[in-house]
Design a protein around this motif. Structure first.
Motif, PDB file in Angstrom:
ATOM      1  N   TRP A 106       0.843  -1.201   0.000  1.00 47.98           N
ATOM      2  CA  TRP A 106       0.000   0.000   0.000  1.00 47.98           C
ATOM      3  C   TRP A 106       0.872   1.241   0.000  1.00 47.98           C
ATOM      4  O   TRP A 106       1.893   1.292   0.688  1.00 47.98           O
ATOM      5  N   MET A 107       0.492   2.221  -0.823  1.00 50.08           N
ATOM      6  CA  MET A 107       1.130   3.536  -0.804  1.00 50.08           C
ATOM      7  C   MET A 107       0.056   4.588  -0.943  1.00 50.08           C
ATOM      8  O   MET A 107      -1.083   4.304  -1.358  1.00 50.08           O
ATOM      9  N   PRO A 115      -2.196   7.632  -2.398  1.00 49.22           N
ATOM     10  CA  PRO A 115      -2.662   7.908  -3.765  1.00 49.22           C
ATOM     11  C   PRO A 115      -1.768   8.888  -4.511  1.00 49.22           C
ATOM     12  O   PRO A 115      -1.579   8.764  -5.727  1.00 49.22           O
ATOM     13  N   GLU A 116      -1.209   9.863  -3.800  1.00 49.49           N
ATOM     14  CA  GLU A 116      -0.339  10.836  -4.453  1.00 49.49           C
ATOM     15  C   GLU A 116       0.905  10.171  -5.029  1.00 49.49           C
ATOM     16  O   GLU A 116       1.378  10.524  -6.111  1.00 49.49           O
ATOM     17  N   CYS A 117       1.414   9.176  -4.298  1.00 52.30           N
ATOM     18  CA  CYS A 117       2.588   8.452  -4.797  1.00 52.30           C
ATOM     19  C   CYS A 117       2.191   7.532  -5.950  1.00 52.30           C
ATOM     20  O   CYS A 117       2.957   7.356  -6.904  1.00 52.30           O
ATOM     21  N   ASP A 118       1.000   6.956  -5.862  1.00 49.85           N
ATOM     22  CA  ASP A 118       0.500   6.152  -6.983  1.00 49.85           C
ATOM     23  C   ASP A 118       0.459   6.983  -8.266  1.00 49.85           C
ATOM     24  O   ASP A 118       0.790   6.496  -9.354  1.00 49.85           O
ATOM     25  N   LYS A 119       0.080   8.252  -8.158  1.00 43.00           N
ATOM     26  CA  LYS A 119       0.039   9.130  -9.331  1.00 43.00           C
ATOM     27  C   LYS A 119       1.443   9.365  -9.883  1.00 43.00           C
ATOM     28  O   LYS A 119       1.649   9.340 -11.102  1.00 43.00           O
ATOM     29  N   LEU A 120       2.397   9.598  -8.989  1.00 41.63           N
ATOM     30  CA  LEU A 120       3.775   9.787  -9.450  1.00 41.63           C
ATOM     31  C   LEU A 120       4.297   8.540 -10.157  1.00 41.63           C
ATOM     32  O   LEU A 120       5.012   8.628 -11.161  1.00 41.63           O
ATOM     33  N   ILE A 121       3.939   7.377  -9.630  1.00 38.08           N
ATOM     34  CA  ILE A 121       4.368   6.121 -10.245  1.00 38.08           C
ATOM     35  C   ILE A 121       3.795   6.007 -11.657  1.00 38.08           C
ATOM     36  O   ILE A 121       4.512   5.665 -12.605  1.00 38.08           O
ATOM     37  N   MET A 122       2.517   6.303 -11.827  1.00 38.67           N
ATOM     38  CA  MET A 122       1.911   6.213 -13.150  1.00 38.67           C
ATOM     39  C   MET A 122       2.461   7.283 -14.089  1.00 38.67           C
ATOM     40  O   MET A 122       2.603   7.052 -15.295  1.00 38.67           O
ATOM     41  N   ASP A 123       2.805   8.450 -13.549  1.00 35.44           N
ATOM     42  CA  ASP A 123       3.369   9.518 -14.380  1.00 35.44           C
ATOM     43  C   ASP A 123       4.737   9.131 -14.949  1.00 35.44           C
ATOM     44  O   ASP A 123       5.133   9.637 -16.009  1.00 35.44           O
ATOM     45  N   TYR A 127       6.472   0.021  -3.348  1.00 29.05           N
ATOM     46  CA  TYR A 127       6.035  -1.186  -4.033  1.00 29.05           C
ATOM     47  C   TYR A 127       7.227  -1.981  -4.559  1.00 29.05           C
ATOM     48  O   TYR A 127       8.316  -1.442  -4.752  1.00 29.05           O
ATOM     49  N   ALA A 128       6.986  -3.257  -4.844  1.00 29.79           N
ATOM     50  CA  ALA A 128       8.061  -4.169  -5.238  1.00 29.79           C
ATOM     51  C   ALA A 128       8.836  -3.656  -6.446  1.00 29.79           C
ATOM     52  O   ALA A 128       8.252  -3.175  -7.425  1.00 29.79           O
ATOM     53  N   GLY A 129      10.170  -3.778  -6.352  1.00 29.11           N
ATOM     54  CA  GLY A 129      11.019  -3.449  -7.489  1.00 29.11           C
ATOM     55  C   GLY A 129      12.136  -2.478  -7.207  1.00 29.11           C
ATOM     56  O   GLY A 129      12.736  -1.945  -8.150  1.00 29.11           O
ATOM     57  N   VAL A 130      12.492  -2.251  -5.931  1.00 34.27           N
ATOM     58  CA  VAL A 130      13.597  -1.329  -5.657  1.00 34.27           C
ATOM     59  C   VAL A 130      14.390  -1.787  -4.435  1.00 34.27           C
ATOM     60  O   VAL A 130      13.829  -2.204  -3.414  1.00 34.27           O
ATOM     61  N   GLY A 131      15.704  -1.771  -4.571  1.00 31.29           N
ATOM     62  CA  GLY A 131      16.629  -2.041  -3.463  1.00 31.29           C
ATOM     63  C   GLY A 131      17.793  -1.067  -3.566  1.00 31.29           C
ATOM     64  O   GLY A 131      17.889  -0.286  -4.517  1.00 31.29           O
ATOM     65  N   SER A 160      17.905  -2.163 -18.680  1.00 24.97           N
ATOM     66  CA  SER A 160      16.658  -1.397 -18.654  1.00 24.97           C
ATOM     67  C   SER A 160      15.837  -1.732 -17.411  1.00 24.97           C
ATOM     68  O   SER A 160      15.736  -2.886 -17.013  1.00 24.97           O
ATOM     69  N   LYS A 161      15.279  -0.707 -16.814  1.00 25.51           N
ATOM     70  CA  LYS A 161      14.344  -0.887 -15.701  1.00 25.51           C
ATOM     71  C   LYS A 161      13.537   0.391 -15.541  1.00 25.51           C
ATOM     72  O   LYS A 161      13.956   1.471 -15.965  1.00 25.51           O
ATOM     73  N   GLY A 162      12.384   0.262 -14.903  1.00 23.12           N
ATOM     74  CA  GLY A 162      11.511   1.408 -14.736  1.00 23.12           C
ATOM     75  C   GLY A 162      12.033   2.413 -13.721  1.00 23.12           C
ATOM     76  O   GLY A 162      12.799   2.084 -12.821  1.00 23.12           O
ATOM     77  N   SER A 163      11.588   3.654 -13.884  1.00 24.76           N
ATOM     78  CA  SER A 163      11.985   4.725 -12.961  1.00 24.76           C
ATOM     79  C   SER A 163      11.024   4.901 -11.805  1.00 24.76           C
ATOM     80  O   SER A 163      11.330   5.591 -10.834  1.00 24.76           O
ATOM     81  N   SER A 164       9.851   4.272 -11.901  1.00 28.39           N
ATOM     82  CA  SER A 164       8.776   4.569 -10.955  1.00 28.39           C
ATOM     83  C   SER A 164       9.168   4.337  -9.507  1.00 28.39           C
ATOM     84  O   SER A 164       8.885   5.167  -8.629  1.00 28.39           O
ATOM     85  N   GLN A 165       9.815   3.190  -9.227  1.00 27.86           N
ATOM     86  CA  GLN A 165      10.127   2.858  -7.839  1.00 27.86           C
ATOM     87  C   GLN A 165      11.197   3.778  -7.249  1.00 27.86           C
ATOM     88  O   GLN A 165      11.187   4.059  -6.050  1.00 27.86           O
TER      89      GLN A 165
END
Length: 499
Positions: free
Chosen positions: A67-68, A70-78, A282-286, A319-324
Motif C-alpha cells: 500500500w502507498m 494515492p499521491e505516490c500512486d500518481k507519481l508512479i503512473m506519471d 512497491y516491489a522493485g527497488v533495493g 533497462s528498468k523502470g523509474s517509478s520505484q
C-alpha cells in the motif's frame, strides 16, 4: 416515418462484454491468437482471472509493501514509461536516485564529509544489491591475492544457514563457496563465534543478517565485528563484513538508534537494503551502499558522460523502470525521519498485540523476538494431532495467507508459522487474525487427526532383531514434519505445472 435497422451480430458495440463471443471460448494459453479482441474484453477477461489471486494486503507471508498513498500512486503512473537507464534523457530521475543514495548512506552512518557524495546505487531489489556487493568483495580479494602472488581461484563467503536464497544464487552464479554456520533449536541466527572460526584466508567477506527471514531476529553484527578485528590482527588478514539489511535497514535506525550494526563498525564495508520492504515502496527497488570509493573496485564501474558530468553506473540489469526510484524519494521526503519512526513504531505495537493474543490462546510457542523485524513467528505447543501446515491451510478459507515452513539445518524438525506486520496491517486486522486463528484451532480440534492415520507406524518399527523399538517424541515429530513438508511441496509443484 421512422426508419429502423436490424443490428448485425457482428456489431459488438451493443453487446455486453459478458454476452459477447470473446468470453464464450477459452483464451489461448500457448500460442498468440490470430485475431484481435476489443480492449474492454481483454481487460475484463484478465481482470476476472486475476481475482483468483490472493489479496496482497492479507498476504502475511510477504515483507513487500502492498500500500502507498494515492499521491505516490500518481507519481508512479506519471513515470511508468521512463526507462531509468536513459540517464541522458531523464537526468532528473538520475538526480533523485543519487539523492536517495546519499540519504540512505547518512542514515547508515557512512563516514562522509559535509559535501562528499555517497557511493551506492539503486537496484531492482536486495537480490541484485547482494550480487553487486559480492562481486565487489570477490574482485577486491582477487586483486589483493594477485598482488601477493597467491592463488585466487577458491573464494568463499561465511554466512548463517538462515540466509535468503539470493546468497546461494550469488555463490552458484559467481563460483564462490558458501560456508554456512548451522542453526540449532532456540538459536535461529548465525553464531558470530562459529562464523569467525570458519573464516580463512580465502574468505572474501562474512555476511550478517539484520532481520532474519525465518524469525525477524537481528544478528549481532557488533560482536561479529569485534571478533573479526581480533582474528584479522592475529592472522594479518583483512576480512570484511557485509550487512544484509534487506528488512532491518529501514527499521533499526528509527527504533533502535543505539544499536551498532552499520558503518559505525569499521569492518562493515557495504550494506544492502530493500526499499520495497520497510522502505515502504512497491516491489522493485533495493539499494546497495558502500562505505567509501575504496571499497568498490573501479574496474567494476562503467562511466557514462551526460550533460557535461560523469555518471558512474554499476548494475546487473540494464533497462528498468523509474517509478520505484521516484516512489522511494517521495517516501523519504514525505515521511522524513519522524514519519518512518511513527510507521515502524506502529508496526512494532501491532506485533506485540498479535503476539500477546496468540499467547493468550495457550496453544503456541513464540519463536520470534520482540526486538527485530516486526513479525511474529510461532509454533504449536502440541502438534501431535494437527500441525502448523494444517493451520496455514485452514486459515486460507478466511482469506489469510500465513506461511508454514521448517527451519534450516540443524533445526529442520522445528515448524513455524510467520506473520509479517506491514504498514497497512492495522490493530483491527491483528485482533481479527487472532480471532480467526482461534476459530481454526477449535475447528481442527473437532476433526480426526490427519497425520496420525498416515503416520501410525511412526511410533513403532521393527528392529534388526525383529523386536519392536519405541521412537522418541522428537523422532516422531521430525518424521511428521518431513511428511508434511513433502506433502506441501508436492501440492505446490502440481499447482505450478503448466496446464
Amino acid at each position: 416515418m421512422v426508419l429502423s435497422r436490424i443490428v448485425s451480430e457482428s456489431d459488438i458495440s451493443v453487446h455486453s462484454t459478458f454476452a459477447s463471443r470473446y468470453v464464450r471460448d477459452s483464451l489461448p494459453r500457448f500460442r498468440m491468437p490470430d485475431n484481435s479482441i476489443p480492449k474492454e474484453a481483454a481487460y475484463q477477461i484478465i481482470h476476472d482471472e486475476l481475482m483468483l489471486d490472493g489479496q496482497p494486503r492479507l498476504n502475511l507471508a510477504s515483507f513487500v509493501t502492498t500500500w502507498m498513498e494515492p499521491e505516490c500512486d500518481k507519481l508512479i503512473m506519471d513515470s511508468v514509461n521512463k526507462n531509468y537507464v536513459d540517464m541522458d534523457e531523464y537526468p532528473v530521475t538520475t538526480e533523485l536516485q543519487n539523492r536517495c543514495v546519499n540519504m540512505i548512506a547518512h542514515l547508515f552512518n557512512a563516514p562522509l564529509g559535509e559535501s562528499e557524495a555517497a557511493v551506492g546505487v539503486g537496484t531492482v531489489g536486495s537480490s541484485e544489491a547482494i550480487m553487486l556487493a559480492g562481486l565487489a568483495f570477490k574482485r577486491k580479494w582477487q586483486n589483493k591475492r594477485k598482488a601477493e602472488g597467491k592463488p585466487y581461484d577458491n573464494p568463499n563467503i561465511v554466512t548463517g544457514a538462515n540466509v535468503q536464497v539470493c546468497w546461494e544464487k550469488f555463490a552458484r552464479y559467481f563460483e564462490v563457496e558458501l560456508k554456512e554456520v548451522k542453526l540449532r533449536e532456540d538459536y535461529y541466527v548465525m553464531d558470530p563465534v562459529k562464523a569467525v572460526e570458519m573464516v580463512d584466508e580465502n574468505t572474501i567477506c562474512v555476511a550478517a543478517i539484520l532481520g532474519s527471514t525465518l524469525n525477524g531476529e537481528f544478528e549481532d553484527v557488533k560482536l561479529l565485528n569485534d571478533l573479526l578485528v581480533e582474528k584479522n590482527k592475529q592472522t594479518g588478514w583483512d576480512t570484511p563484513i557485509h550487512v544484509d539489511a534487506a528488512s532491518g535497514g529501514f527499521i533499526a535506525p528509527f527504533i533502535y538508534p543505539e544499536l551498532e550494526w552499520d558503518f559505525r563498525l569499521p569492518l562493515v564495508k557495504s550494506i544492502n537494503v530493500s526499499g520495497h520492504k520497510y522502505g515502504l515502496v512497491y516491489a522493485g527497488v533495493g539499494w546497495a551502499i558502500w562505505r567509501s570509493k575504496e571499497d568498490l573496485p573501479e574496474e567494476l564501474i562503467f562511466h557514462i558522460n551526460y550533460l557535461g558530468t560523469d555518471q558512474p553506473t554499476f548494475t546487473l540489469n540494464f533497462s528498468k523502470g523509474s517509478s520505484q526510484i521516484i516512489a522511494q524519494y517521495y517516501q523519504l521526503i514525505r515521511l522524513g525521519f519522524e514519519g518512518y519512526r511513527n510507521v515502524i513504531e506502529n508496526c512494532h505495537d501491532n506485533m506485540i498485540v498479535l503476539k500477546e493474543g496468540l499467547e493468550k490462546t495457550g496453544r503456541f510457542n513464540i519463536v520470534s523476538k520482540d526486538n527485530g523485524v516486526p513479525l511474529v513467528a510461532f509454533s504449536l505447543k502440541d502438534n501431535s494431532r494437527h500441525d502448523e501446515f494444517e493451520v496455514a491451510e485452514t486459515l486460507r478459507r478466511f482469506g489469510w495467507i500465513v506461511p508454514a515452513y521448517t527451519m534450516p539445518a540443524d533445526a529442520q524438525h522445528v515448524t513455524v508459522l510467520r506473520v509479517v506486520i506491514r504498514e497497512d496491517f492495522s490493530r483491527t486486522l491483528a485482533e481479527r487474525l487472532v480471532l480467526d486463528i482461534t476459530k481454526v484451532l477449535h475447528e481442527l480440534d473437532t476433526l480426526p487427526a490427519r497425520i496420525n492415520a498416515k503416520m501410525s507406524a511412526a511410533h513403532q518399527e521393527n528392529g534388526k532383531n525383529g523386536t519392536v523399538v519405541k521412537k522418541t517424541s522428537l523422532e516422531t515429530q521430525r518424521e511428521i514434519t518431513t511428511y508434511w513438508k513433502n506433502f506441501v511441496l508436492a501440492k505446490k509443484s502440481n499447482k505450478n505445472k503448466i496446464c
